[in-house]
Write a protein that holds these residues in place. Structure first.
Motif, PDB file in Angstrom:
ATOM      1  N   ARG A 117     -90.262  -7.232 -45.182  1.00 49.51           N
ATOM      2  CA  ARG A 117     -90.014  -8.383 -46.057  1.00 49.51           C
ATOM      3  C   ARG A 117     -88.514  -8.634 -46.197  1.00 49.51           C
ATOM      4  O   ARG A 117     -88.057  -9.782 -46.156  1.00 49.51           O
ATOM      5  CB  ARG A 117     -90.642  -8.134 -47.427  1.00 49.51           C
ATOM      6  N   GLU A 119     -86.210  -7.847 -44.045  1.00 47.04           N
ATOM      7  CA  GLU A 119     -85.710  -8.381 -42.767  1.00 47.04           C
ATOM      8  C   GLU A 119     -86.023  -9.873 -42.642  1.00 47.04           C
ATOM      9  O   GLU A 119     -85.181 -10.662 -42.203  1.00 47.04           O
ATOM     10  CB  GLU A 119     -86.332  -7.618 -41.605  1.00 47.04           C
ATOM     11  N   ARG A 120     -87.215 -10.257 -43.033  1.00 51.00           N
ATOM     12  CA  ARG A 120     -87.616 -11.660 -42.896  1.00 51.00           C
ATOM     13  C   ARG A 120     -86.901 -12.589 -43.867  1.00 51.00           C
ATOM     14  O   ARG A 120     -86.687 -13.760 -43.570  1.00 51.00           O
ATOM     15  CB  ARG A 120     -89.126 -11.807 -43.106  1.00 51.00           C
ATOM     16  N   HIS A 121     -86.541 -12.085 -45.043  1.00 52.06           N
ATOM     17  CA  HIS A 121     -86.067 -12.976 -46.105  1.00 52.06           C
ATOM     18  C   HIS A 121     -84.636 -12.753 -46.562  1.00 52.06           C
ATOM     19  O   HIS A 121     -84.166 -13.490 -47.436  1.00 52.06           O
ATOM     20  CB  HIS A 121     -86.987 -12.865 -47.325  1.00 52.06           C
TER      21      HIS A 121
END
Length: 127
Positions: A117, A119-121
């Motif tokens: 999460r 890494e994605r955000h």
């Protein structure tokens, strides 16, 4: 005359007000982070997670107050989920409340979810 006033205002903001605000913020951050920095030890791997939890919790407390864009509520929810998982990962008592196998499975699941999460955000959490 108006042009001179604009130039003077710009000079004051760039040369005096901005650096003073930055200095004040720096002193405030030294005070705010002193307790967590004091506990840092180079061999303590959990310090990295504690520092990250401290930072994300601080961001979460200010999110929605000092933010000003369309999806700030969605990003606040992401911060809530990140902090929740990180608090679980940092809770050393969890290891004693569960069997070793259960704890290991849950730790891996939450760790993977947290870092995925993040890494994605992480680029959204700039404001």
């Amino acid at each position: 005359m108006n042009r001179v006033k604009e130039e003077l205002d710009s000079f004051i903001k760039q040369s005096i007000t901005g650096p003073l605000r930055s200095f004040r913020t720096g002193i405030y951050n030294l005070i705010k982070y002193r307790s967590i920095i004091w506990r840092d030890r180079w061999w303590d791997y959990s310090f990295m997670l504690n520092l990250l939890e401290f930072k994300l919790e601080d961001m979460r407390q200010h999110w929605g107050v000092d933010t000003h864009y369309v999806n700030d509520k969605d990003d606040r929810n992401i911060l809530d989920e990140l902090v929740e998982d990180l608090k679980w990962l940092n809770d050393s008592e969890k290891e004693f409340e569960m069997s070793l196998a259960e704890y290991d499975t849950e730790y891996k699941k939450r760790s993977k979810r947290f870092f995925g999460r993040l890494e994605r955000h992480h680029q959204k959490l700039w404001d």
